[in-house]
Design a protein around this motif. Structure first.
Motif, short mmCIF file in Angstrom:
data_model
loop_
_atom_site.label_atom_id
_atom_site.label_comp_id
_atom_site.label_asym_id
_atom_site.label_seq_id
_atom_site.Cartn_x
_atom_site.Cartn_y
_atom_site.Cartn_z
N ALA A 191 0.84 -1.20 0.00
CA ALA A 191 0.00 0.00 0.00
C ALA A 191 0.87 1.25 0.00
CB ALA A 191 -0.94 0.00 1.20
N ILE A 192 1.92 1.23 0.80
CA ILE A 192 2.82 2.39 0.84
C ILE A 192 3.55 2.55 -0.49
CG2 ILE A 192 4.91 3.28 1.95
CD1 ILE A 192 3.82 2.06 4.56
N SER A 232 -2.85 4.23 -9.25
CA SER A 232 -1.98 3.85 -8.14
C SER A 232 -2.60 4.26 -6.80
CB SER A 232 -0.61 4.50 -8.29
OG SER A 232 0.04 4.01 -9.43
N ALA A 233 -3.23 5.41 -6.75
CA ALA A 233 -3.87 5.84 -5.51
C ALA A 233 -5.05 4.94 -5.16
CB ALA A 233 -4.34 7.28 -5.65
N GLU A 234 -5.80 4.52 -6.16
CA GLU A 234 -6.92 3.60 -5.91
C GLU A 234 -6.43 2.26 -5.38
OE1 GLU A 234 -10.35 2.56 -8.50
OE2 GLU A 234 -9.83 4.48 -9.42
N ILE A 235 -5.38 1.73 -5.99
CA ILE A 235 -4.83 0.46 -5.53
C ILE A 235 -4.31 0.60 -4.10
CG2 ILE A 235 -2.97 -1.21 -5.90
CD1 ILE A 235 -3.29 -0.71 -8.91
N ALA A 236 -3.64 1.71 -3.81
CA ALA A 236 -3.14 1.94 -2.45
C ALA A 236 -4.28 2.00 -1.44
CB ALA A 236 -2.32 3.23 -2.40
N ILE A 295 -7.25 -0.63 2.97
CA ILE A 295 -8.50 -1.08 3.58
C ILE A 295 -8.44 -2.57 3.88
CG2 ILE A 295 -10.97 -1.45 3.13
CD1 ILE A 295 -10.91 1.26 1.63
N VAL A 296 -7.90 -3.36 2.94
CA VAL A 296 -7.75 -4.80 3.18
C VAL A 296 -6.84 -5.04 4.37
CG1 VAL A 296 -6.80 -6.93 2.21
CG2 VAL A 296 -8.26 -5.48 0.81
N PHE A 297 -5.75 -4.28 4.46
CA PHE A 297 -4.83 -4.42 5.60
C PHE A 297 -5.54 -4.12 6.91
CE2 PHE A 297 -2.06 -2.23 8.61
CZ PHE A 297 -1.17 -3.25 8.92
N ILE A 298 -6.31 -3.04 6.96
CA ILE A 298 -7.02 -2.68 8.19
C ILE A 298 -8.02 -3.75 8.58
CG2 ILE A 298 -8.64 -1.00 9.18
CD1 ILE A 298 -5.78 -0.01 9.10
N LEU A 342 -7.98 -6.99 7.81
CA LEU A 342 -7.27 -8.17 8.30
C LEU A 342 -6.68 -7.93 9.68
CD1 LEU A 342 -5.44 -9.38 5.08
CD2 LEU A 342 -7.41 -10.42 6.20
N PHE A 343 -6.20 -6.73 9.94
CA PHE A 343 -5.67 -6.40 11.26
C PHE A 343 -6.75 -6.49 12.33
CE2 PHE A 343 -4.94 -3.19 14.56
CZ PHE A 343 -3.79 -3.73 15.13
N VAL A 344 -7.92 -5.93 12.04
CA VAL A 344 -9.02 -5.95 13.02
C VAL A 344 -9.49 -7.37 13.27
CG1 VAL A 344 -11.42 -5.24 13.37
CG2 VAL A 344 -9.75 -3.58 12.55
N VAL A 345 -9.63 -8.16 12.21
CA VAL A 345 -10.06 -9.56 12.37
C VAL A 345 -9.05 -10.33 13.20
CG1 VAL A 345 -10.43 -11.72 11.12
CG2 VAL A 345 -11.48 -9.61 10.29
N THR A 346 -7.77 -10.14 12.93
CA THR A 346 -6.73 -10.84 13.68
C THR A 346 -6.74 -10.40 15.14
OG1 THR A 346 -5.39 -10.95 11.70
CG2 THR A 346 -4.27 -11.32 13.77
N ALA A 347 -6.92 -9.11 15.40
CA ALA A 347 -6.96 -8.62 16.78
C ALA A 347 -8.16 -9.20 17.54
CB ALA A 347 -7.01 -7.09 16.79
#
Length: 58
Positions: free
Chosen positions: A5-6, A27-31, A36-39, A41-46
């Motif tokens: 994403a970065i 590129s901005a759309e893909i980022a 959003i996918v990262f967030i 997955l992070f919330v689900v894992t937490a």
């Protein structure tokens, strides 16, 4: 995933500075999508970690 994403965000910023509007927009759309996918997955894992807790040693 956050690294990708970065990377796409940096590509979008460089493309915008150089005047490549289409590349910057894509590129901005893909980022944004990857972030959003990262967030999510992070919330689900937490939540899973919080629900399961620590297991006692065997």
């Amino acid at each position: 995933m956050l690294g990708w994403a970065i990377t796409f965000l940096v590509v979008a910023l460089i493309a915008a500075v150089l005047g490549f509007g289409g590349v910057a927009a894509v590129s901005a759309e893909i980022a944004q999508i990857l972030f959003i996918v990262f967030i999510v997955l992070f919330v689900v894992t937490a939540i899973i970690h919080f629900v399961r807790g620590r297991r006692p040693p065997l």
